[in-house]
Enzyme design. Sequence first.
Site, PDB file in Angstrom:
ATOM      1  N   ASP A  38       0.864  -1.179   0.000  1.00 38.42           N
ATOM      2  CA  ASP A  38       0.000   0.000   0.000  1.00 38.42           C
ATOM      3  C   ASP A  38       0.900   1.229   0.000  1.00 38.42           C
ATOM      4  OD1 ASP A  38      -0.184   1.118   3.099  1.00 38.42           O
ATOM      5  OD2 ASP A  38       0.004  -1.066   3.034  1.00 38.42           O
ATOM      6  N   ASP A 127      -9.495   3.123   6.209  1.00 35.73           N
ATOM      7  CA  ASP A 127      -8.363   3.067   7.124  1.00 35.73           C
ATOM      8  C   ASP A 127      -8.765   3.820   8.388  1.00 35.73           C
ATOM      9  OD1 ASP A 127      -6.034   3.542   8.538  1.00 35.73           O
ATOM     10  OD2 ASP A 127      -4.865   4.169   6.807  1.00 35.73           O
ATOM     11  N   GLU A 129      -7.915   4.069  12.431  1.00 39.29           N
ATOM     12  CA  GLU A 129      -6.846   3.674  13.347  1.00 39.29           C
ATOM     13  C   GLU A 129      -6.504   4.830  14.275  1.00 39.29           C
ATOM     14  OE1 GLU A 129      -2.871   4.061  11.683  1.00 39.29           O
ATOM     15  OE2 GLU A 129      -3.772   3.958   9.674  1.00 39.29           O
TER      16      GLU A 129
END
Length: 245
Positions: A38, A127, A129
């Site tokens: 990524d 994503d 986090e």
Amino acid sequence: MHIPRILGRFAVAVTASVLAAVGLAAPAGAAVQTPGIDVSHYQGTINWTSVRNAGIQFAYIKATEGIGYKDTKFNTYYPAAYHAGVIRGAYHFALPDRSTGAAQADFLVDNGGAWSRDNLTLPAALDIEYNPYGATCYGKSASAMVAWINDFLARYQARTGRWAVLYSTTNWWQTCTGNYSGFANRSPLWLARYASAPGTLPAGWPVYTIWQYSSTGSVAGIAGNVDRNNFNGDRGRLLALANNT
């Protein structure tokens, strides 16, 4: 200002048929792993043909963050990966304290993160986090965080027909969602854990779909470090996730 993603990253029983339908199940034997990466603009210039020739078969590429930032390399990387034969997907860095989940899903879709059944496009990834700008859980309770994620996933699915992949760490998921298990029957898990094994998964997911196991990998065609990932299955399973088959 955008800064690099920081370290980190997901059981209620779910039927095998449902797991297979959304790309969660590992194949029989579960030994085959398919290599991927990524990237974001921090990787600079990428020679995608060299990346593919090095054996990399998929890449998640940063598209957006919050509702005001589009990665400056996305429009270069995304088509270049496609033309090199790398199965690619977009990812969105969540900022749940900035706007609704639906607004951020719209921003992602409107800025290149949609999906098409073209044999080379994965569903986008959320994503979610550790907060690089403030409080770990963005000032939200576990129930409020779960509601925010659901808002994002539902809007992305309404716009594209696909459930987004969820990227997180087990620790963050436990801390900020109360280890909520309710997304495991629709969103594949992209687990981040920089170690020799994936370890304990967040509640609900019996297997990971993608494991980000290193942030200091190297790949031909990219100068410097790059995140390395394994897809939990062979290329055929990866294509099944890409094409929703």
